[in-house]
Design an enzyme around this catalytic site. Structure first.
Site, PDB file in Angstrom:
ATOM      1  N   GLU A 286       0.887  -1.173   0.000  1.00 26.82           N
ATOM      2  CA  GLU A 286       0.000   0.000   0.000  1.00 26.82           C
ATOM      3  C   GLU A 286       0.915   1.210   0.000  1.00 26.82           C
ATOM      4  OE1 GLU A 286      -1.525   3.186   0.954  1.00 26.82           O
ATOM      5  OE2 GLU A 286      -2.043   2.404   2.932  1.00 26.82           O
ATOM      6  N   CYS A 320      -2.648   8.200   4.245  1.00 21.87           N
ATOM      7  CA  CYS A 320      -2.676   7.856   2.813  1.00 21.87           C
ATOM      8  C   CYS A 320      -4.018   8.225   2.206  1.00 21.87           C
ATOM      9  CB  CYS A 320      -2.432   6.367   2.632  1.00 21.87           C
ATOM     10  SG  CYS A 320      -0.896   5.787   3.357  1.00 21.87           S
TER      11      CYS A 320
END
Length: 515
Positions: A286, A320
């Site tokens: 990720e 994020c």
């Protein structure tokens, strides 16, 4: 019968008893600041000459802990230990492995405020953000334990005469887990426990800025009785041991959360076959985002403004999933921008040791300088309408910042800043908004604020992100409820906290017996 999964409740700090309990936890943590932490390999605690200081980003003079650093020889020892431990751990029944997670979750629940207090000190999280991080860590353990229980059950296959056929899932081997600093408890716990409950062993290299929280989690694993060598705690620099661990022939998979550039480097290194390596390494990655909230002409203006502010400035934008781009229809642009600027100017920034501030610092000097550089770029590319300044000099504080009138291809509309900066861009119509929303190399989260059902359905199909939200903020994914992972340069869309996640740490084996 298995107890159904339920997300851990967040703490209401407006209640005096909860505030008092958290203050007591902070006092306990403060009494332990500056202690030393060893490597843990096969249950053995190892002190090294080379050490790294973890610093409180709210108070640059305060040392949170002093952590021994591994060299390549100790990285090798950790890999070999994990490989030998795998031979016994993989034979432990799946439901027994799950029970370790349930036990660890129960211990963390009892120490919940203590772990949140460590997050306040080492990661600079506000009380609410720290509490949510700890709750998510508990959720991951509870959820993955249940998922492993389900995965270990017999899977029905079509029967044919004279044969008994079975499909089941076996672990991969040694995994290198490289978690991020921004969710140093939740994501680190999720990555680590998913790997171990699936039957793998782990070499855990914690984020360099938040290693103490990982060291404290090792205490929980030991307390829960997880056998020595299943998780090996190996802090160290990426340059010293990161590449070495990724390239090792005994490494079966790498679980990584972090920046795009580091993720791409890991992907490149992991893809190369080396002499003696029996497998293609698996990468679960990720890698961040450049996330947009699209505001349609027919919308709730207040909801749009609240969603942008909460998504952009919670934890100083160091998520994020944070909103760093607001793409607003020209008909409501001035109204939404004005309200966001007004709300942003009322946000407070300071040492979140007390619960008096909305948000705290950015994580370290490197991040601080990078964000300030982007703010200067933003001043050239757009119009500064809020913030744009440093906060108190005692820590790495930056005022929440709003830029307006950006070109869709401006640098601060395209490059990941990872700080409290949001850029506004005007859309001519919904077609234009969708075009802008998809014009980055990332694809993690996004949101659409609209009352127009046809536009929402179009966004459902066309807005190319892994996690898309309608009429709410684009942060705050809940384990089980919002499986989390993104497209394109946001990673491998691993969907952490979802029903498919454990499959990434296993491989399917079919056995057929002639009757």
């Amino acid at each position: 019968m298995q107890v159904e999964f339920k997300n851990e409740a967040f703490t209401n700090f407006s209640l005096p008893e909860n505030k008092k309990a958290f203050e007591e936890a902070l006092a306990k943590v403060e009494s332990e600041l500056g202690l030393e932490y060893d490597l843990i390999i096969g249950g053995e605690r190892i002190t090294t000459e080379k050490k790294s200081k973890s610093i409180n980003p709210s108070n640059k003079e305060q040392v949170v802990g002093v952590v021994s650093q591994a060299d390549q020889a100790l990285a090798e020892k950790a890999i070999q230990t994990a490989a030998s431990t795998f031979e016994t751990w993989k034979k432990v029944p799946a439901q027994a492995r799950s029970r370790y997670l349930y036990k660890a979750a129960a211990i963390m629940r009892r120490r919940k405020h203590e772990f949140s207090a460590w997050l306040v000190k080492e990661a600079g999280k506000s009380w609410a953000e720290a509490d949510a991080d700890t709750a998510e860590a508990i959720d991951f353990m509870e959820y993955y334990g249940r998922q492993m229980d389900k995965l270990s059950q017999r899977h029905d296959l079509p029967r044919i005469p004279d044969e008994d056929n079975e499909l089941y899932y076996v672990p991969l081997g040694v995994g290198v887990v490289i978690p991020p600093w921004n969710f140093p408890l939740a994501i680190m716990v999720g990555m680590t426990t998913a790997a171990l409950v699936a039957g793998n062993t782990v070499v855990l290299k914690p984020a360099s800025t938040t290693p103490v929280i990982a060291a404290k989690f090792m205490e929980i694993l030991e307390d829960a009785g997880v056998p020595a060598g299943v998780v090996n705690f190996v802090p160290g620099s990426g340059g010293e041991i990161g590449d070495y661990l990724v390239e090792h022939t005994l490494t079966r998979f790498i679980s990584f959360t972090g920046s795009r550039d580091v993720g791409l480097r890991i992907n490149e290194l992991a893809a190369k076959h080396r002499p003696g390596q029996k497998w293609m390494k698996r990468l679960v990655a990720e890698m961040g985002g450049k996330d947009s909230i699209v505001v349609d002409s027919d919308c709730d203006i207040e909801l749009a403004a609240q969603s942008i502010v909460a998504s952009a400035f919670g934890f100083s934008g160091q998520k994020c999933s944070a909103c760093s781009r607001a793409i607003v229809h020209q008909d409501v642009y001035d109204q939404v921008l004005g309200r966001v600027a007004e709300m942003t100017k009322n946000l407070t920034v300071g040492d979140i040791r007390t619960n008096d501030f909305y948000t705290g610092p950015v994580v370290d000097e490197k991040a601080y300088n990078k964000i300030l550089e982007y703010i200067e770029i933003g001043k050239q590319e757009g119009k500064l309408v809020a913030g744009g300044e440093k906060g108190p000099e005692t820590g790495y504080f930056i005022q929440p910042t709003v830029f307006a009138d950006l070109d869709p291809n401006a640098r601060i509309m395209q490059e990941e800043i990872f700080g409290p900066v949001v850029a506004f861009c005007k859309a001519n119509d919904f077609d234009h908004a969708m075009e802008i929303a998809n014009n980055t190399e990332y694809g993690l989260t996004g949101a659409v604020i609209s009352r127009n059902r046809a536009h929402l359905e179009r966004a459902r199909e066309e807005f190319h992100v892994g996690n898309l939200y309608f009429n709410r903020k684009c942060t705050g994914a809940l384990v089980g409820v919002h499986p989390f992972g993104g497209f394109n340069m946001s990673g491998t869309d691993s969907k952490a906290g979802g029903p498919d996640y454990l499959l990434l740490f296993t491989q399917a084996k079919m056995v057929s017996e002639k009757l």
